[in-house]
Design an enzyme around this catalytic site. Structure first.
Site, short mmCIF file in Angstrom:
data_model
loop_
_atom_site.label_atom_id
_atom_site.label_comp_id
_atom_site.label_asym_id
_atom_site.label_seq_id
_atom_site.Cartn_x
_atom_site.Cartn_y
_atom_site.Cartn_z
N ASP A 65 17.30 95.09 24.67
CA ASP A 65 16.57 94.09 23.87
C ASP A 65 16.05 92.97 24.77
O ASP A 65 16.37 92.91 25.96
CB ASP A 65 17.45 93.55 22.74
CG ASP A 65 18.90 93.28 23.17
OD1 ASP A 65 19.15 93.20 24.39
OD2 ASP A 65 19.76 93.18 22.30
N ASN A 137 28.88 89.32 13.89
CA ASN A 137 28.42 89.75 12.55
C ASN A 137 28.14 91.25 12.50
O ASN A 137 27.53 91.75 11.56
CB ASN A 137 27.18 88.96 12.11
CG ASN A 137 25.97 89.24 13.01
OD1 ASN A 137 26.06 90.00 13.97
ND2 ASN A 137 24.85 88.62 12.68
N HIS A 139 26.26 93.06 14.69
CA HIS A 139 24.99 93.56 15.23
C HIS A 139 25.21 94.34 16.53
O HIS A 139 26.15 94.07 17.28
CB HIS A 139 23.95 92.44 15.42
CG HIS A 139 24.21 91.48 16.53
ND1 HIS A 139 24.31 90.12 16.33
CD2 HIS A 139 24.36 91.65 17.86
CE1 HIS A 139 24.51 89.52 17.49
NE2 HIS A 139 24.55 90.43 18.43
N GLU A 144 20.31 93.06 13.35
CA GLU A 144 21.17 92.19 12.54
C GLU A 144 21.53 92.88 11.23
O GLU A 144 20.92 93.90 10.87
CB GLU A 144 20.42 90.88 12.26
CG GLU A 144 20.08 90.07 13.51
CD GLU A 144 21.29 89.34 14.11
OE1 GLU A 144 22.44 89.74 13.85
OE2 GLU A 144 21.05 88.37 14.85
C1 F6R Z 1 22.86 92.21 24.27
C2 F6R Z 1 22.91 92.63 22.88
C3 F6R Z 1 23.84 92.03 21.89
C4 F6R Z 1 25.20 91.65 22.47
C5 F6R Z 1 26.05 90.97 21.40
C6 F6R Z 1 27.40 90.53 21.94
O1 F6R Z 1 21.87 92.94 24.97
O2 F6R Z 1 22.16 93.47 22.53
O3 F6R Z 1 24.03 92.94 20.84
O4 F6R Z 1 25.83 92.79 22.95
O5 F6R Z 1 25.36 89.86 20.91
O6 F6R Z 1 27.18 89.53 22.90
P1 F6R Z 1 28.36 89.00 23.80
O7 F6R Z 1 28.78 90.14 24.66
O8 F6R Z 1 27.76 87.87 24.59
O9 F6R Z 1 29.47 88.56 22.88
#
Ligand code: F6R
Length: 247
Positions: A65, A137, A139, A144
């Site tokens: 992403d 949450n 995702h 989301e």
């Molecule tokens: C990152 C991504 C997100 C993260 C998620 C957890 O490329 O796609 O889904 O994996 O937000 O983020 P952290 O690891 O910072 O808790």
């Protein structure tokens, strides 16, 4: 779904690095997540590259992403993040690390970029191993809650919870982009092997929902339950809800 509960984050990183190294040594196409969770795994892979001759030279990589509105020079862009934290420290060439261009403005350009990315992944023969973190949450990527389970790469809006969670990387909440480009849940599901990492107590609820709850857009990560080869690697804190609710 295979769930591995490790004692601590170091052990999560070593366990995940073992899996990634096996694919890397075969010149696989790797799907790379950003965020803080995989950083220890990336550090362990960099160590193995430097000290144990682990090579990524034959690998290709696709990022999951990208924020819309951040150019590639911005340290918070995922283009920069993955190079600063991982790929510039190993022997994969930059041309083989694919990412989404978040600098485009119009809906038409963003849609075309999303379609280009889907084609690029397909042309590469698909992702062999997709590394994933999970949002508090539920995702994955930036899909989301409410994202269709068969969604493809597209522009999407971040949930308020994710904006708040990710504000720790920015000077203020106002600076967190509201829109992103993300691989879809359907795109992610086409990878040969999904490797989801979660550490810390703030992920326990999401991990409980993704492992034990129904498969539902309310918890996008629950799509892992549908995948024939999904591995979830947790530390003890992230595993509490999973372990409290045997099915
Ligand atoms: C990152 C991504 C997100 C993260 C998620 C957890 O490329 O796609 O889904 O994996 O937000 O983020 P952290 O690891 O910072 O808790």
């Amino acid at each position: 779904m295979k769930v591995i509960v490790c004692a601590d984050t170091e052990s999560v990183a070593r366990t995940a690095a073992d899996i990634v190294a096996d694919y890397a040594s075969r010149g696989a196409t790797l799907g790379l997540a950003t965020g803080s969770t995989p950083l220890a795994t990336y550090a362990e892979l960099i160590r193995r590259h430097r000290e144990e001759d682990l090579s990524f030279a034959e690998c290709t990589a696709f990022l999951l992403d990208e924020y819309i509105g951040l150019d590639r020079g911005n340290p918070q862009s995922y283009y920069r993040f993955i190079r600063d934290e991982f790929t510039s420290h190993i022997d994969i060439s930059d041309e083989r690390v694919h990412s989404l261009d978040g600098t485009l403005d119009s809906r038409e350009e963003l849609d075309a970029e999303a379609a280009r990315y889907e084609r690029a992944i397909a042309d590469a023969g698909g992702v062999d191993l997709q590394i994933l973190g999970v949002g508090a949450n539920g995702h994955i990527g930036f899909n989301e809650p409410g994202s269709p389970l068969d969604s493809t790469t597209r522009a999407a809006e971040l949930a308020a919870k994710t904006i708040a969670d990710n504000s720790r990387f920015f000077d203020s909440t106002d600076e967190v982009p509201r829109e992103v480009l993300t691989q879809g849940l359907g795109t992610i599901g086409r990878a040969g092997h999904l490797l989801l990492l979660a550490t810390g107590a703030n992920k326990a609820h999401a991990v409980g929902a993704l492992t034990r709850g129904p498969v539902t857009p309310d918890c996008p990560a629950s799509v892992l339950q549908l995948h024939p080869q999904a591995t979830v690697v947790l530390d003890a804190e992230a595993a509490t809800d999973y372990q409290a609710n045997p099915r």
